[in-house]
Design a protein around this motif. Structure first.
Motif, PDB file in Angstrom:
ATOM      1  N   PRO A  91       0.813  -1.217   0.000  1.00  0.00           N
ATOM      2  CA  PRO A  91       0.000   0.000   0.000  1.00  0.00           C
ATOM      3  C   PRO A  91       0.850   1.271   0.000  1.00  0.00           C
ATOM      4  CG  PRO A  91      -0.070  -1.046   2.157  1.00  0.00           C
ATOM      5  CD  PRO A  91       0.691  -1.968   1.244  1.00  0.00           C
ATOM      6  N   LEU A  93      -0.835   4.614   0.175  1.00  0.00           N
ATOM      7  CA  LEU A  93      -2.024   5.454   0.271  1.00  0.00           C
ATOM      8  C   LEU A  93      -1.980   6.245   1.576  1.00  0.00           C
ATOM      9  CD1 LEU A  93      -4.494   2.694  -0.906  1.00  0.00           C
ATOM     10  CD2 LEU A  93      -3.934   4.765  -2.190  1.00  0.00           C
ATOM     11  N   THR A  97      -2.199   2.066   7.418  1.00  0.00           N
ATOM     12  CA  THR A  97      -2.110   0.699   6.901  1.00  0.00           C
ATOM     13  C   THR A  97      -1.211  -0.101   7.828  1.00  0.00           C
ATOM     14  OG1 THR A  97      -0.241   1.226   5.462  1.00  0.00           O
ATOM     15  CG2 THR A  97      -2.444   1.402   4.486  1.00  0.00           C
ATOM     16  N   GLU A 103      -2.554  -3.104  -1.760  1.00  0.00           N
ATOM     17  CA  GLU A 103      -3.264  -2.123  -2.574  1.00  0.00           C
ATOM     18  C   GLU A 103      -3.545  -2.686  -3.959  1.00  0.00           C
ATOM     19  OE1 GLU A 103      -2.557   2.284  -4.607  1.00  0.00           O
ATOM     20  OE2 GLU A 103      -1.182   1.594  -3.061  1.00  0.00           O
ATOM     21  N   LEU A 139      -6.883  -2.340  -0.353  1.00  0.00           N
ATOM     22  CA  LEU A 139      -7.224  -0.929  -0.489  1.00  0.00           C
ATOM     23  C   LEU A 139      -7.020  -0.495  -1.928  1.00  0.00           C
ATOM     24  CD1 LEU A 139      -5.142  -1.054   2.358  1.00  0.00           C
ATOM     25  CD2 LEU A 139      -6.665   0.882   2.661  1.00  0.00           C
ATOM     26  N   GLY A 141      -7.306   3.360  -4.623  1.00  0.00           N
ATOM     27  CA  GLY A 141      -7.686   4.740  -4.849  1.00  0.00           C
ATOM     28  C   GLY A 141      -8.483   4.829  -6.128  1.00  0.00           C
ATOM     29  N   GLN A 160     -15.442   3.450   1.862  1.00  0.00           N
ATOM     30  CA  GLN A 160     -14.485   4.543   1.938  1.00  0.00           C
ATOM     31  C   GLN A 160     -13.660   4.463   3.207  1.00  0.00           C
ATOM     32  OE1 GLN A 160     -15.992   8.396   0.934  1.00  0.00           O
ATOM     33  NE2 GLN A 160     -14.136   9.440   1.603  1.00  0.00           N
ATOM     34  N   ARG A 164      -7.491  11.209  -0.863  1.00  0.00           N
ATOM     35  CA  ARG A 164      -6.129  11.632  -1.199  1.00  0.00           C
ATOM     36  C   ARG A 164      -6.196  12.606  -2.368  1.00  0.00           C
ATOM     37  NH1 ARG A 164      -3.227   6.666  -4.569  1.00  0.00           N
ATOM     38  NH2 ARG A 164      -4.823   6.553  -6.178  1.00  0.00           N
ATOM     39  N   ASP A 175      -9.231  11.910  -5.047  1.00  0.00           N
ATOM     40  CA  ASP A 175      -9.479  10.470  -5.090  1.00  0.00           C
ATOM     41  C   ASP A 175     -10.115  10.039  -3.784  1.00  0.00           C
ATOM     42  OD1 ASP A 175      -8.330  10.014  -7.562  1.00  0.00           O
ATOM     43  OD2 ASP A 175      -6.720   8.746  -6.819  1.00  0.00           O
ATOM     44  N   VAL A 177     -10.159   6.829  -1.190  1.00  0.00           N
ATOM     45  CA  VAL A 177      -9.450   5.609  -0.831  1.00  0.00           C
ATOM     46  C   VAL A 177     -10.495   4.647  -0.295  1.00  0.00           C
ATOM     47  CG1 VAL A 177      -7.684   4.558   0.631  1.00  0.00           C
ATOM     48  CG2 VAL A 177      -7.318   6.849  -0.312  1.00  0.00           C
TER      49      VAL A 177
END
Length: 182
Positions: A91, A93, A97, A103, A139, A141, A160, A164, A175, A177
């Motif tokens: 990930p 993001l 995490t 991701e 996850l 985006g 959600q 980001r 975006d 996530v």
């Protein structure tokens, strides 16, 4: 996996793990899909700049050489033309995490295959690959203005987890996530 996709004119599509030699095919689908999705939404200069770096064969070659990345490609059976792909990675993001998180960095299909079930099949491959890697959560985006993609992920159980700013060329875009427990 075999998928019959008659509405698009493509009879069969197979999904397989990528090999190092797939970088040019990933580049082709990545650039075509990004242009199809964002032409008329994002600035042309931003699309071109993003594709020059993020959808370059060198980017995919780097990911294919990494042990912590997993990539799948969808190919039309006739001629093995690439029509989609998925990428799972560690990930990157702006949400908390931890161990067990991966991701879904990209999942792209050519526009004419939207609604065919191919996206779902690629997601299934990515989910299974993430589980096999020991992940407990996936996850991703998604562009805040991409209602079709947001609806797709909601149907697949993603919710959600944050937001980001995503840089594309000279501009940043909003975006969402999203996350799903595996």
């Amino acid at each position: 996996m075999d998928i019959s996709i008659r509405e698009s004119g493509i009879r069969d599509v197979t999904i397989r793990r990528c090999a190092a030699s797939d970088a040019p095919a990933l580049e082709l689908v990545g650039r075509a899909s990004f242009l199809e999705t964002y032409a008329g939404v994002l600035q042309a200069a931003d699309i071109l700049a993003f594709c020059e770096t993020e959808h370059a064969a060198a980017r995919y070659a780097d990911w294919l050489a990494r042990q912590d990345y997993r990539l799948w490609i969808a190919e039309a059976a006739a001629g093995r033309a690439p029509v989609g792909y998925a990428v799972v990675s560690p990930p990157d993001l702006p949400v908390p995490t931890g161990e067990g998180d991966l991701e879904l960095k990209r999942i792209y299909t050519l526009h004419r295959l939207h609604g065919s079930g191919l996206g779902r099949r690629l997601l299934d491959a990515a989910l299974e690959g993430a589980r096999q890697a020991g992940a407990r959560r996936l996850l991703l985006g998604v562009f805040g203005g991409n209602d079709r993609a947001k609806a797709f992920y909601a149907r697949q159980g993603f919710t959600q987890a944050g937001v980001r700013r995503f840089q594309v060329g000279a501009n940043a875009y909003d975006d969402l996530v999203l996350a799903r427990t595996l």
